[in-house]
Design an enzyme around this catalytic site. Structure first.
Site, PDB file in Angstrom:
ATOM      1  CB  CYS A 223      -0.908  -0.002   1.220  1.00  0.00           C
ATOM      2  SG  CYS A 223      -1.948   1.471   1.351  1.00  0.00           S
ATOM      3  CB  CYS A 226      -0.799   2.177   5.643  1.00  0.00           C
ATOM      4  SG  CYS A 226      -1.406   0.602   4.991  1.00  0.00           S
ATOM      5  CG  ASP A 355      22.199  -4.026 -13.189  1.00  0.00           C
ATOM      6  OD1 ASP A 355      22.381  -5.209 -13.522  1.00  0.00           O
ATOM      7  OD2 ASP A 355      21.832  -3.681 -12.051  1.00  0.00           O
TER       8      ASP A 355
END
Length: 446
Positions: A223, A226, A355
């Site tokens: 999320c 949060c 890379d």
């Protein structure tokens, strides 16, 4: 959107554009390339405010298209929609999406004095420079496609980029329109946080296309509000799907268009996203639905993006594959076909990202397990060959791996092993795609 330019700025702009057009003429006359970057670099030294002075002349405003995957295809489709509606459009169609490339594209549409007479400017923008160009351009619309890991040696993680995007976009005029991908949690949250700008969302609502499981190449399953793990009803590709957070209540925004009611361009589910992104943006700009729908069936692929060619009587499809998510989707296209010959070309040049460890996040097992012939080439051919060999749980199965360092010979080998009734799929990184097209068509793109 167009504003008057002060006399001193007009004189400097005219000089800068005149010099740039001279450089463009010489580069193209000598066939040194498309002159998609150098003219802007030179003109910018003469007039540092070049991007601002050009952008403010666009009558209805600039449209910026940013994201890891799909910029070129989406911008080309949106351009065709707007032109069908009767608008004049400037577009950085060569894919030069850094500042010098943006300025060069705009100058290509001016007269010798720097006067720009277009309704819209569609500019696909590298995700890393988007915050830098917002202030001078002051766009009418920003289309935020997606954010995946791509060239971490240059850009860093997606949450860092999204925070920079959100902070910069929040400073723009309330008249700015933001079109955001509802299925990408990071992009969706960014859109939800914009309280001053007008925000519209696009996304899929087709559960029949859910993947069986969340793939290995996934970036944002937590999320963005949060930090807890998101609950997914289903995923379409990578971390993009229908989700919610049981901890804080964050959830996916409702898309403006019902995806099941719209056709799509080209092959692959990722091109359904590109279609919906362009259609939603066009709708927000006031284009009628009939015009949008009429444009989609006639769309032709940009070079290297599901582009189809006929070489020596055989069909060839080029599917740009430059990061884990994009490559997983092109592998999905290949494995859903009955074609059994694939050429993978891996380069590690600056434009590709130096890379190449990202190939270990690609689900190459699906490509190997179906059998057939895999030809490998490019600067890092042996790295890709090793990845494919480690993808083979049963060395005795019907899977043939051919490593050919010379690209021309690799293409010939792959064509020879492709039956007349099948299509050769070529999966190249960006610079490899340009090399492949040069061999196949006898000319360079850039």
């Amino acid at each position: 959107m167009a504003n008057k330019i002060q006399l001193i700025d007009r004189l400097k702009l005219g000089l800068a554009v005149s010099v740039a057009k001279g450089v463009t003429f010489m580069v193209r006359s000598l066939r040194l390339g498309a002159a998609s970057v150098l003219p802007g670099s030179i003109a910018r030294r003469i007039e540092p405010k070049l991007l601002q002075l050009l952008s403010q002349q666009v009558k209805k405003g600039a449209i910026l298209i940013a994201g890891t995957n799909g910029k070129t295809t989406t911008s080309l489709l949106l351009r065709e929609i707007l032109e069908r509606q009767g608008y004049r459009v400037a577009h950085n169609s060569t894919g030069a999406n850094l500042e010098n490339g943006l300025m060069t594209a705009l100058m290509d549409n001016t007269n010798i004095l720097g006067s720009l007479d277009v309704d819209y400017a569609i500019l696909e923008v590298d995700e890393n420079i988007l915050p830098r160009v917002l202030a001078p351009i002051q766009p009418k619309l920003i289309l935020c496609l997606n954010l995946f890991r791509d060239q971490l040696d240059r850009y860093g993680e997606v949450d860092t980029i999204s925070k920079r995007w959100g902070k910069a976009i929040a400073t723009l005029s309330p008249d700015t329109i933001v079109v955001a991908n509802a299925d990408d949690p990071t992009i969706c949250y960014l859109g939800q946080q914009l309280t001053q700008q007008r925000v519209a969302f696009f996304g899929l609502s087709e559960p029949e296309h859910y993947l069986e499981a969340i793939p290995h190449a996934v970036d944002s399953i937590y999320c963005p509000r949060c930090g807890k793990a998101l609950d997914y009803k289903g995923v379409y590709l990578s971390h993009m799907g229908e989700y919610s957070c049981s901890n804080c209540g964050f959830s996916r925004s409702q898309p403006s268009l019902n995806s099941s009611e719209w056709p799509q361009i080209l092959v692959g589910l990722y091109n359904k996203y590109n279609t919906l992104a362009a259609a939603t943006a066009a709708q927000e700009l006031g284009v009628d639905a009939a015009t949008i729908r009429e444009t989609i069936p006639n769309f032709q692929a940009a070079f290297g993006r599901a582009e189809e060619l006929e070489i020596n009587g055989k069909k060839v499809r080029i599917l740009l594959s430059k990061n884990p998510v994009g490559t997983n989707e092109t592998i999905r296209v290949v494995t859903e076909s009955t074609d059994k010959t694939t050429l993978l070309v891996l380069n590690d040049r600056v434009q590709d990202g130096e890379d190449v460890s990202w190939i270990w996040d690609v689900d190459t097992e699906k490509l190997v397990q179906r059998g057939g012939t895999l030809v490998v080439s490019g600067d890092r051919a042996y790295d890709m060959a090793l990845r494919l060999r480690y993808s083979d749980p049963n060395p005795a199965q019907n899977f043939k791996l051919i490593v050919e360092e010379d690209l021309r010979q690799a293409i010939n080998t792959a064509l020879e092993r492709t039956p007349n009734n099948e299509t050769l799929h070529i999966l190249p990184t960006y610079t490899a795609m340009l090399n492949v097209r040069e061999v196949l068509t006898g000319r360079k793109i850039l």
